[in-house]
Design an enzyme around this catalytic site. Sequence first.
Site, PDB file in Angstrom:
ATOM      1  N   GLU A 178       0.790  -1.230   0.000  1.00  0.00           N
ATOM      2  CA  GLU A 178       0.000   0.000   0.000  1.00  0.00           C
ATOM      3  C   GLU A 178       0.833   1.297   0.000  1.00  0.00           C
ATOM      4  OE1 GLU A 178      -2.932  -0.030   3.037  1.00  0.00           O
ATOM      5  OE2 GLU A 178      -3.903  -1.799   2.245  1.00  0.00           O
ATOM      6  N   GLU A 366      -5.798  -8.417   0.975  1.00  0.00           N
ATOM      7  CA  GLU A 366      -6.333  -8.082   2.304  1.00  0.00           C
ATOM      8  C   GLU A 366      -7.826  -7.802   2.202  1.00  0.00           C
ATOM      9  OE1 GLU A 366      -4.502  -4.945   4.533  1.00  0.00           O
ATOM     10  OE2 GLU A 366      -2.489  -5.711   4.160  1.00  0.00           O
TER      11      GLU A 366
HETATM   12  C1  GCO Z   1      -3.358  -1.728   5.750  1.00  0.00           C
HETATM   13  C2  GCO Z   1      -2.302  -2.620   6.163  1.00  0.00           C
HETATM   14  C3  GCO Z   1      -2.654  -3.573   7.266  1.00  0.00           C
HETATM   15  C4  GCO Z   1      -3.757  -3.111   8.213  1.00  0.00           C
HETATM   16  C5  GCO Z   1      -5.099  -3.624   7.748  1.00  0.00           C
HETATM   17  C6  GCO Z   1      -6.223  -3.166   8.674  1.00  0.00           C
HETATM   18  O1  GCO Z   1      -3.999  -2.058   4.752  1.00  0.00           O
HETATM   19  O2  GCO Z   1      -3.486  -0.696   6.376  1.00  0.00           O
HETATM   20  O3  GCO Z   1      -1.845  -3.406   5.081  1.00  0.00           O
HETATM   21  O4  GCO Z   1      -1.423  -3.646   7.908  1.00  0.00           O
HETATM   22  O5  GCO Z   1      -3.516  -3.615   9.502  1.00  0.00           O
HETATM   23  O6  GCO Z   1      -5.376  -3.139   6.487  1.00  0.00           O
HETATM   24  O7  GCO Z   1      -6.265  -1.780   8.693  1.00  0.00           O
END
Ligand code: GCO
Length: 473
Positions: A178, A366
């Site tokens: 990200e 994710e």
């Molecule tokens: C993000 C990160 C994760 C977070 C998850 C929940 O996308 O911010 O990759 O480390 O913990 O998304 O917010």
Amino acid sequence: MNREILNAKRFELNSNQFGEDFIWGVSSSAFQTEGATETAGKGLSIWDEFAKKKGAICNNDSPAITNNFYENYKEDIALIKKLNIPSFRFSISWPRILPKGTGSINQSGIDFYHKVIDACLEQGIEPFITLYHWDLPKALEEKGGWTNREILSWFEEYITVCVNEYKQKVKYWMVLNEPSVFTGAGYFLGVHAPGRKGLNNFLPAMHHALLCQAIGYKKIKAIDPVAQVGTTFSCTYITPLRYTVKDLNAAHRIDTLLNRAFIEPSLGLGYPTDTLPFLKGMNKYILKGDDELIKTKFDFIGLQNYTREVVEHNSYVPYLNAKIIPAEKRKVNLTAMKWEVYPKSISTMIKKFSQYNGVKKIIITESGASFFDELHGNEINDVERIQYIQSYLEEVLWAKNNGGKVAGYFVWSITDNFEWAEGYKQRFGLVYVDYKTQKRTIKNSGHWYSKFLLNTKKVEEMKGSNLPGISFF
Ligand code: GCO
């Protein structure tokens, strides 16, 4: 299959509807789970430093131990097996490998990730490794971090060490996690590590991160041409508050920043300066040849989607003239993070990113939700998380059946963990962690996901063999 029938079949959803080559997994990251922040030769990261600032982290929670994955990795990987999950996405901590960011290698760090990878392969679980999940070595931040163009060579050195070390065992790599979030929150808003603000930090950090994204891809392919290499993007469906020209244009600007600006340069489409003129400030940091250097041909991209946002025009907001209406003010179904539960966001994003010719394959790397889980005896009946995952999976299936290039889905996360500035208040895991005792308790969502994955081909292979790796592509 159309959406109505799919919804009618809501509780008949099963993993085989996605096809036997669909990749199922679960995700985590080094900083959020390992602990051992200052032991075994590891150098400090910008998050270790940021978490020491009073008020930076909710309840001033410390990442010093978290789930202690550094000691408990075997137990947690055995839990992944127990839950029939065939792939595990985790990250390597840069400062655990190169404590000063470059130069001398920490052999304990190298050995630790060999042990984690071996534990996965012994269980028939495919490791998917993220090379950068936000934990930049503090020593590099002291030289400017992502705003210093020298990071291109620092990053290449780090990638080279990792891929040469693990290429015999690891076939699936993601370069960054990200970039929009770690540059936006860390170098523009200042609410994430290293806590810097303003365009003069954000623009160089953004440009150098995207150059490193491409350098990482090319370096991995040079070392191991058969490796499958991707990177991950946060993405969110953006809708206007009112269907007025002003709000529609405001939504377009936010959509461009969050969903286009970080992938399009790597596809050779350049920065979307037509919609976001402030990105022209990037010209100060663009050198001759960068337009070629930034391009990549990723084997897959990871999409990380949680919610949707509603936007209205607001001329008081600099650069964007747009304001996000907090979901909690919109009387909608919320998670504990106060993010709206909006399953159509994930199918909309899959369709949006599938339209790029340069996107070959999409894996949802994710997807998940935080809810206020309560342990009753030995059970956590997190029915909201089950409903969340089911409803998002229905949309993933709909997108897949309607032209989306989606080829996999990873739940965030296997265990509760350190949720950045939110600390331990937020629980995203399929497995509950009692941070006082380090006791793990599988939540009902974990049991649900385990049952959902039964009878998939990969699970049968995983159960049947200890052969290293399962080829998915
Ligand atoms: C993000 C990160 C994760 C977070 C998850 C929940 O996308 O911010 O990759 O480390 O913990 O998304 O917010």
